[in-house]
Design a protein around this motif. Structure first.
Motif, PDB file in Angstrom:
ATOM      1  N   LYS A 172       0.709  -1.274  -0.242  1.00 39.05           N
ATOM      2  CA  LYS A 172       0.120  -0.133   0.066  1.00 39.05           C
ATOM      3  C   LYS A 172       0.356   1.206   0.320  1.00 39.05           C
ATOM      4  N   ASN A 173       2.452   1.176   0.198  1.00 38.30           N
ATOM      5  CA  ASN A 173       2.781   2.258   0.647  1.00 38.30           C
ATOM      6  C   ASN A 173       3.252   2.916  -0.822  1.00 38.30           C
ATOM      7  N   GLY A 174       2.717   4.176  -1.253  1.00 34.67           N
ATOM      8  CA  GLY A 174       2.633   4.839  -2.818  1.00 34.67           C
ATOM      9  C   GLY A 174       4.325   5.175  -3.324  1.00 34.67           C
ATOM     10  N   LEU A 175       5.098   5.281  -1.882  1.00 34.00           N
ATOM     11  CA  LEU A 175       6.717   5.377  -2.122  1.00 34.00           C
ATOM     12  C   LEU A 175       7.080   4.353  -3.200  1.00 34.00           C
ATOM     13  N   TYR A 176       6.638   3.611  -3.372  1.00 36.00           N
ATOM     14  CA  TYR A 176       7.060   1.916  -3.808  1.00 36.00           C
ATOM     15  C   TYR A 176       6.222   1.757  -5.350  1.00 36.00           C
ATOM     16  N   GLY A 177       5.027   2.184  -5.619  1.00 31.51           N
ATOM     17  CA  GLY A 177       4.556   2.170  -6.935  1.00 31.51           C
ATOM     18  C   GLY A 177       3.804   0.995  -6.926  1.00 31.51           C
ATOM     19  N   CYS A 178       3.678   0.196  -6.012  1.00 32.30           N
ATOM     20  CA  CYS A 178       2.686  -1.294  -6.338  1.00 32.30           C
ATOM     21  C   CYS A 178       1.869  -0.945  -7.315  1.00 32.30           C
ATOM     22  N   PRO A 179       1.858  -1.715  -8.826  1.00 32.77           N
ATOM     23  CA  PRO A 179       0.831  -1.671  -9.877  1.00 32.77           C
ATOM     24  C   PRO A 179      -0.633  -2.262  -9.310  1.00 32.77           C
ATOM     25  N   PHE A 180      -0.318  -3.089  -8.569  1.00 32.99           N
ATOM     26  CA  PHE A 180      -2.241  -3.929  -7.678  1.00 32.99           C
ATOM     27  C   PHE A 180      -2.321  -3.288  -6.805  1.00 32.99           C
ATOM     28  N   TYR A 181      -1.931  -1.831  -6.597  1.00 35.16           N
ATOM     29  CA  TYR A 181      -3.036  -1.384  -5.450  1.00 35.16           C
ATOM     30  C   TYR A 181      -3.588  -0.440  -6.026  1.00 35.16           C
ATOM     31  N   GLU A 182      -5.239  -0.328  -5.502  1.00 31.21           N
ATOM     32  CA  GLU A 182      -5.783   1.020  -5.690  1.00 31.21           C
ATOM     33  C   GLU A 182      -6.117   1.422  -4.868  1.00 31.21           C
ATOM     34  N   GLU A 183      -6.143   3.021  -4.299  1.00 32.72           N
ATOM     35  CA  GLU A 183      -7.234   3.336  -3.432  1.00 32.72           C
ATOM     36  C   GLU A 183      -7.985   3.201  -3.018  1.00 32.72           C
ATOM     37  N   GLY A 184      -8.006   2.564  -1.443  1.00 30.30           N
ATOM     38  CA  GLY A 184      -9.188   1.896  -1.532  1.00 30.30           C
ATOM     39  C   GLY A 184     -10.282   0.514  -1.452  1.00 30.30           C
ATOM     40  N   MET A 185      -8.927  -0.164  -1.783  1.00 29.52           N
ATOM     41  CA  MET A 185      -9.194  -1.800  -1.600  1.00 29.52           C
ATOM     42  C   MET A 185      -8.681  -2.676  -0.154  1.00 29.52           C
ATOM     43  N   THR A 186      -9.655  -3.337  -0.586  1.00 26.21           N
ATOM     44  CA  THR A 186      -9.557  -4.091   0.766  1.00 26.21           C
ATOM     45  C   THR A 186      -8.416  -5.005   0.883  1.00 26.21           C
ATOM     46  N   ASP A 187      -8.169  -5.481   2.109  1.00 27.86           N
ATOM     47  CA  ASP A 187      -6.420  -5.975   2.033  1.00 27.86           C
ATOM     48  C   ASP A 187      -7.193  -7.433   1.614  1.00 27.86           C
ATOM     49  N   ASP A 188      -8.297  -7.981   1.353  1.00 32.07           N
ATOM     50  CA  ASP A 188      -8.475  -9.129   0.619  1.00 32.07           C
ATOM     51  C   ASP A 188      -8.256  -9.386  -0.457  1.00 32.07           C
ATOM     52  N   GLY A 189      -8.209  -8.337  -1.152  1.00 32.55           N
ATOM     53  CA  GLY A 189      -8.806  -7.127  -2.264  1.00 32.55           C
ATOM     54  C   GLY A 189      -7.525  -7.660  -2.823  1.00 32.55           C
ATOM     55  N   LEU A 190      -6.778  -6.973  -2.661  1.00 30.30           N
ATOM     56  CA  LEU A 190      -5.058  -5.994  -2.494  1.00 30.30           C
ATOM     57  C   LEU A 190      -4.549  -7.895  -2.543  1.00 30.30           C
ATOM     58  N   LEU A 191      -4.372  -8.276  -1.609  1.00 30.49           N
ATOM     59  CA  LEU A 191      -3.560 -10.351  -1.970  1.00 30.49           C
ATOM     60  C   LEU A 191      -4.193 -10.718  -3.397  1.00 30.49           C
ATOM     61  N   ALA A 192      -5.351 -10.255  -3.653  1.00 27.68           N
ATOM     62  CA  ALA A 192      -5.770 -11.409  -4.336  1.00 27.68           C
ATOM     63  C   ALA A 192      -5.431 -10.296  -5.977  1.00 27.68           C
ATOM     64  N   ALA A 193      -5.590  -9.251  -5.978  1.00 30.55           N
ATOM     65  CA  ALA A 193      -4.465  -8.518  -6.857  1.00 30.55           C
ATOM     66  C   ALA A 193      -3.600  -8.731  -7.104  1.00 30.55           C
ATOM     67  N   CYS A 194      -2.626  -9.573  -6.164  1.00 30.34           N
ATOM     68  CA  CYS A 194      -1.190  -9.983  -6.468  1.00 30.34           C
ATOM     69  C   CYS A 194      -1.344 -11.350  -6.421  1.00 30.34           C
ATOM     70  N   GLY A 195      -2.040 -12.415  -6.287  1.00 25.62           N
ATOM     71  CA  GLY A 195      -1.821 -13.774  -6.515  1.00 25.62           C
ATOM     72  C   GLY A 195      -2.523 -14.512  -5.514  1.00 25.62           C
ATOM     73  N   ILE A 196      -2.754 -13.737  -4.230  1.00 25.98           N
ATOM     74  CA  ILE A 196      -2.668 -14.689  -3.038  1.00 25.98           C
ATOM     75  C   ILE A 196      -4.363 -14.861  -2.081  1.00 25.98           C
ATOM     76  N   LEU A 197      -5.017 -15.436  -2.646  1.00 24.96           N
ATOM     77  CA  LEU A 197      -6.027 -15.741  -2.279  1.00 24.96           C
ATOM     78  C   LEU A 197      -7.039 -15.932  -1.199  1.00 24.96           C
TER      79      LEU A 197
END
Length: 386
Positions: A172-197
């Motif tokens: 979630k740290n904007g300094l690193y520019g993770c392409p999977f993160y969208e502001e407002g995503m839930t933690d589960d949603g973010l992990l899913a976007a990265c491939g952890i279901l």
């Protein structure tokens, strides 16, 4: 000695440690202290100015460059050596992921801070680095517990050991520019976007949609109160057609409003719960190809910062022709008159001010002007109370 300058490698200058009663007691009395001082002086580690015929010490001069040897002599890790060890470890973890920009940026940030002599706690927990590096190696989505086994040989440690929260914080740290993160995503949603279901990922809709799984064709037109596909079904199913004449597709952010929508033969209602997961996006990406031209794509969500972000996400990743439904400035003002407003949080206000709301700029300005937001469920509550 543990100062920022020393940890950064500035080893010049002198220190003048003061002899206190606590130090005397710690070493076992004044006689023992004097013996240690003379031994250190003899080894060239300190310079001593004596008084009272050499029976007492007036001043001790300790060259900063000798601190490391003093620590080695006592079997302690010098803070500078610890910093160098951390640097070596972080560089080693960084080496295999140089082709992953966001994770490379994360490690480069740690290295910069370590080189500057900052206190950096992350190297104390290599499990975090192990999780992050393994994340970049995933070729296909895996269940969270499978991921935990891959990293730790333990199905529960990723969640119970605290690494899950640390990984999410980095993502979630904007300094690193993770392409999977969208502001407002839930933690589960973010992990899913990265491939952890997780097992909570499902897709719900109401309408005459047909899908195929292996050799089986399924038609949901008879399920008037909705259909739910679990994560495993989503992985293997694909949309094959519609059994009715669908003229409208509507994504709905909140469950209450979705449940409140009555079945309509010409409308496909899709509960989006926020940001669609990768599996949901893959499944729904086949929808446009089976629907005729001229179908309306609508989204109904909260009239707040998160709602705008979700709308933009769905439009960008799924339905390019998407338009907002009951999310304009007039809809917002009517909702406020109905008493559905909620105070705008200061943190959300700053984000809203800095965002490009696109076609929802009118809504953005209305929120900022009134200092209010509107959640979908509040519209139902306000309507019921009238």
């Amino acid at each position: 000695m543990d100062t920022e300058a020393y940890r950064a490698g500035k080893l010049t200058g002198w220190k003048h440690p003061e002899i206190t009663q606590e130090i005397i007691d710690t070493v076992g009395g004044r006689k023992a202290l004097m013996e240690q001082i003379r031994a250190l002086e003899k080894e060239g580690l300190i310079q001593v100015t004596y008084r009272d015929m050499g029976s007492d010490v007036k001043r001790i001069d300790l060259p900063v460059a000798a601190v490391e040897k003093l620590c080695q002599r006592e079997g302690m890790e010098d803070s500078r050596q610890r910093q160098l060890r951390y640097l070596e470890e972080v560089r080693a973890w960084s080496a295999p992921v140089q082709e992953v920009p966001w994770l490379r940026s994360y490690y480069e940030d740690l290295i910069r801070r370590l080189e500057a002599g900052k206190i950096v706690k992350e190297p104390e927990d290599p499990d975090l680095f192990r999780c992050l590096n393994t994340l970049t190696e995933l070729k296909e989505p895996v269940w969270e517990r499978v991921f935990s086994c891959m990293v730790f040989k333990n199905s529960k440690k990723f969640r119970s050991g605290g690494c899950r929260e640390k990984v999410i914080s980095v993502l979630k740290n904007g300094l690193y520019g993770c392409p999977f993160y969208e502001e407002g995503m839930t933690d589960d949603g973010l992990l899913a976007a990265c491939g952890i279901l997780t097992y909570s990922q499902t897709l719900e809709w109401k309408g005459p949609l047909q899908y195929q799984i292996m050799e089986v064709q399924a038609d949901t037109s008879m399920l008037r109160y909705g259909c739910v596909l679990n994560a495993q079904t989503l992985e293997h199913a694909k949309i094959s057609g519609c059994s009715g004449c669908v003229s409208t597709v509507m994504t709905i952010e909140n469950k209450t409003n979705y449940e409140n929508m009555a079945y309509a033969e010409d409308t496909l209602y899709i509960y989006c719960h926020g940001f669609f997961s990768p599996k949901e996006l893959r499944f729904l990406s086949g929808l446009c190809s089976v629907l005729p031209a001229g179908v309306k794509y609508l989204h109904w969500g909260d009239m707040d910062y998160g709602g705008i972000r979700i709308y933009q996400y769905i439009k960008r990743h799924l339905f390019p022709e998407l338009i907002p439904y009951r999310m304009g400035a007039r809809d917002f003002e009517e909702a406020i008159r109905m008493g559905a407003g909620i105070d705008l949080e200061e943190s959300a206000k700053e984000k809203l001010e800095n965002m490009d709301a696109g076609e929802l700029d009118g809504l953005k300005q209305a929120i900022l002007r009134t200092g209010k937001t509107v959640e979908q469920e509040m519209l139902l509550a306000a309507a019921c109370s009238r």
